[in-house]
Scaffold this motif. Structure first.
Motif, PDB file in Angstrom:
ATOM      1  N   VAL A 192      -3.557  10.167   1.514  1.00 35.89           N
ATOM      2  CA  VAL A 192      -3.920   9.709   0.175  1.00 35.89           C
ATOM      3  C   VAL A 192      -5.413   9.974  -0.024  1.00 35.89           C
ATOM      4  O   VAL A 192      -6.233   9.681   0.850  1.00 35.89           O
ATOM      5  CB  VAL A 192      -3.613   8.212   0.001  1.00 35.89           C
ATOM      6  N   ASN A 193      -5.771  10.541  -1.163  1.00 36.38           N
ATOM      7  CA  ASN A 193      -7.159  10.870  -1.452  1.00 36.38           C
ATOM      8  C   ASN A 193      -7.421  10.663  -2.940  1.00 36.38           C
ATOM      9  O   ASN A 193      -6.481  10.423  -3.707  1.00 36.38           O
ATOM     10  CB  ASN A 193      -7.459  12.304  -1.020  1.00 36.38           C
ATOM     11  N   PRO A 194      -8.667  10.720  -3.378  1.00 39.44           N
ATOM     12  CA  PRO A 194      -8.956  10.436  -4.787  1.00 39.44           C
ATOM     13  C   PRO A 194      -8.250  11.344  -5.782  1.00 39.44           C
ATOM     14  O   PRO A 194      -8.166  11.011  -6.969  1.00 39.44           O
ATOM     15  CB  PRO A 194     -10.483  10.622  -4.862  1.00 39.44           C
ATOM     16  N   HIS A 195      -7.729  12.483  -5.318  1.00 37.39           N
ATOM     17  CA  HIS A 195      -7.022  13.405  -6.212  1.00 37.39           C
ATOM     18  C   HIS A 195      -5.510  13.192  -6.203  1.00 37.39           C
ATOM     19  O   HIS A 195      -4.786  13.910  -6.894  1.00 37.39           O
ATOM     20  CB  HIS A 195      -7.343  14.844  -5.819  1.00 37.39           C
ATOM     21  N   SER A 196      -5.032  12.240  -5.418  1.00 38.68           N
ATOM     22  CA  SER A 196      -3.593  11.959  -5.361  1.00 38.68           C
ATOM     23  C   SER A 196      -3.110  11.401  -6.694  1.00 38.68           C
ATOM     24  O   SER A 196      -3.877  10.754  -7.418  1.00 38.68           O
ATOM     25  CB  SER A 196      -3.293  10.950  -4.244  1.00 38.68           C
ATOM     26  N   PRO A 197      -1.845  11.626  -7.031  1.00 36.31           N
ATOM     27  CA  PRO A 197      -1.325  11.119  -8.303  1.00 36.31           C
ATOM     28  C   PRO A 197      -1.094   9.612  -8.252  1.00 36.31           C
ATOM     29  O   PRO A 197      -1.056   9.024  -7.160  1.00 36.31           O
ATOM     30  CB  PRO A 197       0.007  11.859  -8.429  1.00 36.31           C
ATOM     31  N   PRO A 198      -0.932   8.974  -9.386  1.00 36.81           N
ATOM     32  CA  PRO A 198      -0.563   7.549  -9.399  1.00 36.81           C
ATOM     33  C   PRO A 198       0.777   7.334  -8.690  1.00 36.81           C
ATOM     34  O   PRO A 198       1.675   8.181  -8.780  1.00 36.81           O
ATOM     35  CB  PRO A 198      -0.451   7.232 -10.889  1.00 36.81           C
ATOM     36  N   PHE A 199       0.905   6.188  -8.009  1.00 34.80           N
ATOM     37  CA  PHE A 199       2.120   5.880  -7.266  1.00 34.80           C
ATOM     38  C   PHE A 199       2.811   4.640  -7.819  1.00 34.80           C
ATOM     39  O   PHE A 199       2.163   3.698  -8.290  1.00 34.80           O
ATOM     40  CB  PHE A 199       1.808   5.681  -5.779  1.00 34.80           C
ATOM     41  N   PHE A 200       4.135   4.652  -7.715  1.00 39.63           N
ATOM     42  CA  PHE A 200       4.996   3.522  -8.078  1.00 39.63           C
ATOM     43  C   PHE A 200       5.830   3.224  -6.845  1.00 39.63           C
ATOM     44  O   PHE A 200       6.565   4.086  -6.346  1.00 39.63           O
ATOM     45  CB  PHE A 200       5.880   3.917  -9.265  1.00 39.63           C
ATOM     46  N   LEU A 201       5.729   2.012  -6.324  1.00 38.73           N
ATOM     47  CA  LEU A 201       6.362   1.647  -5.058  1.00 38.73           C
ATOM     48  C   LEU A 201       7.353   0.506  -5.251  1.00 38.73           C
ATOM     49  O   LEU A 201       7.057  -0.458  -5.964  1.00 38.73           O
ATOM     50  CB  LEU A 201       5.306   1.227  -4.036  1.00 38.73           C
ATOM     51  N   VAL A 202       8.502   0.608  -4.584  1.00 41.88           N
ATOM     52  CA  VAL A 202       9.536  -0.427  -4.665  1.00 41.88           C
ATOM     53  C   VAL A 202      10.084  -0.691  -3.267  1.00 41.88           C
ATOM     54  O   VAL A 202      10.357   0.240  -2.512  1.00 41.88           O
ATOM     55  CB  VAL A 202      10.688   0.011  -5.591  1.00 41.88           C
ATOM     56  N   GLN A 203      10.250  -1.972  -2.929  1.00 39.55           N
ATOM     57  CA  GLN A 203      10.869  -2.317  -1.648  1.00 39.55           C
ATOM     58  C   GLN A 203      11.356  -3.760  -1.666  1.00 39.55           C
ATOM     59  O   GLN A 203      10.816  -4.608  -2.385  1.00 39.55           O
ATOM     60  CB  GLN A 203       9.875  -2.117  -0.501  1.00 39.55           C
ATOM     61  N   ALA A 204      12.389  -4.021  -0.867  1.00 35.43           N
ATOM     62  CA  ALA A 204      12.859  -5.389  -0.659  1.00 35.43           C
ATOM     63  C   ALA A 204      12.222  -5.928   0.623  1.00 35.43           C
ATOM     64  O   ALA A 204      12.053  -5.192   1.600  1.00 35.43           O
ATOM     65  CB  ALA A 204      14.377  -5.425  -0.540  1.00 35.43           C
ATOM     66  N   LYS A 205      11.894  -7.204   0.612  1.00 34.05           N
ATOM     67  CA  LYS A 205      11.221  -7.806   1.756  1.00 34.05           C
ATOM     68  C   LYS A 205      12.141  -7.984   2.965  1.00 34.05           C
ATOM     69  O   LYS A 205      11.668  -8.250   4.077  1.00 34.05           O
ATOM     70  CB  LYS A 205      10.619  -9.160   1.364  1.00 34.05           C
ATOM     71  N   ASP A 206      13.470  -7.836   2.726  1.00 30.52           N
ATOM     72  CA  ASP A 206      14.409  -7.950   3.847  1.00 30.52           C
ATOM     73  C   ASP A 206      14.945  -6.587   4.267  1.00 30.52           C
ATOM     74  O   ASP A 206      16.024  -6.488   4.849  1.00 30.52           O
ATOM     75  CB  ASP A 206      15.562  -8.897   3.489  1.00 30.52           C
TER      76      ASP A 206
END
Length: 300
Positions: A229-243
Motif C-alpha cells: 500500500v502506498n500513497p498512489h494506491s486506490p481507495p479501498f472498501f473492506l468487509v469482514q465478519a468478526k467470527d
C-alpha cells in the motif's frame, strides 16, 4: 478465424453454459467471453482438458484463463473486475463471482468475471500465474472501459489486492502492445480477504499454495498485500465478519491500518457474525447489509 481460435471459442461457449450463466438471458445481459492471452499463457506448463466445474459452480483445471464480460442493457459507464476466492485451489464462481456479477449488472455496472490460473496446477511460473492473469485482466478492462474498479472475495481479494497495489510490478514479459497499458484500478473492494501471509497468520490455503509451509519471513512479506500500500494506491472498501474462521479478522484491520498510514481512503465494515464465504451476504446475519454500503461507495 484459424482452427485453434475457433475451437477455443467453442470451448469458451460451452464453459459459459456449464457455469450456470443462464441468468444473463433472463435479465437482458449480454455475455462475452474473452481469452486473456493471444496464445499460450506466460511461462508454459499447466493442466490440459476442459475446466472442471463442481456441483456448486467452483472451477479448477484452468488451462485457458478468461474474462466473462457481462454487459447490462443500459450500462452506467463503470466496470468492475470480479475475482472469486477458493484458497488458490479452486475459484468459487457459483458462491461469489456469479452472484456478484448479477448484482452489479442489475445496477448498470459492466462485470468482468476473472477465471484465473491456479498456481498448483503445474504452471512453470508457479505462484505468480494468478497475478499475471489479474494484471493482464486489468489491462484488458482498462483498455475497454473508462472507470475501472475491482471486487475480490477471500483469496480473490488477496489477488486483486496485490494487483491494485502493485500496478508497476512486471509479473510477466510483454506479450503484445496491450502489456504497455497500465494495470491500474480506480477503486478496490476486498470482501473477507486474505491480506497478510506473515506470522501469526500463516494457516491459510493461500499461504500454503503461494509460499509453502516453511517459507522465510521475507517471502511471507513479499506476498502480503499491506506491504505494498502506498500513497498512489486506490481507495479501498473492506468487509469482514468478526467470527471468520478462515481469514483471521485481523486481516481487514491490518489493511485498514496500512491505508491510514499511507493516507489512502479506506472504508471498512465489520460484522459480529457471518463467518467466511458469505458472498453477497448470508441470510440471518448482519453481512446482508454490506452490498448497500458497497453501492453507495461505488457511486462516490
Amino acid at each position: 478465424m484459424n482452427r485453434r481460435h475457433f475451437l477455443s471459442c467453442l470451448s469458451l461457449s460451452a464453459l459459459a453454459i456449464r457455469s450456470g450463466m443462464t441468468f444473463a438471458a433472463a435479465t437482458h445481459v449480454t455475455t462475452t467471453i474473452l481469452p486473456l492471452w493471444p496464445d499460450l499463457p506466460p511461462g508454459g506448463g499447466g493442466p490440459s482438458g476442459k475446466v472442471v466445474i463442481s456441483d456448486k459452480g467452483a472451477q479448477r483445471n484452468i488451462a485457458q484463463p478468461t474474462l466473462t464480460v457481462l454487459t447490462p442493457a443500459k450500462p452506467n459507464g463503470s466496470a468492475v473486475l470480479v475475482a472469486a476466492g477458493g484458497g488458490y485451489t479452486r475459484i468459487e464462481m457459483g458462491k461469489e463471482a456469479w452472484p456478484a456479477a448479477r448484482w452489479l449488472t442489475a445496477r448498470g455496472y459492466t462485470a468482468y468475471v476473472l477465471s484465473y490460473r491456479l498456481p498448483h496446477e503445474g504452471w512453470k511460473d508457479g505462484a505468480t500465474v494468478s497475478l499475471q492473469d489479474a494484471q493482464r485482466a486489468l489491462r484488458i478492462v482498462r483498455q475497454r472501459e473508462k472507470h475501472v474498479s475491482v471486487l475480490g472475495f477471500s483469496a480473490g481479494g488477496h489477488l486483486l489486492g496485490m494487483a491494485a497495489t502493485r500496478p508497476d510490478f512486471r509479473s510477466y514479459k510483454v506479450t503484445d502492445a496491450l502489456d504497455n497499458q497500465p494495470a491500474t484500478a480506480d477503486r478496490a473492494a476486498l470482501i473477507y480477504p486474505i491480506i497478510t501471509l506473515e506470522q501469526p497468520y500463516t494457516h491459510t490455503s493461500t499461504h500454503k499454495i503461494l509460499v509453502g509451509n516453511n517459507a522465510p519471513a521475507s517471502e511471507d512479506a513479499r506476498w502480503s498485500v499491506q506491504q505494498f500500500v502506498n500513497p498512489h494506491s486506490p481507495p479501498f472498501f473492506l468487509v469482514q465478519a468478526k467470527d471468520d474462521p478462515i481469514s483471521d479478522p485481523h486481516n481487514t484491520l491490518i489493511m485498514a491500518d496500512a491505508c491510514q498510514q499511507q493516507h489512502v481512503p479506506v472504508e471498512m465494515h465489520r460484522y459480529s457474525s457471518g463467518g467466511h464465504g458469505f458472498g453477497m451476504g448470508r441470510p440471518g446475519t448482519p453481512t446482508v447489509a454490506w452490498p448497500e454500503h458497497y453501492e453507495n461507495w461505488l457511486q462516490r
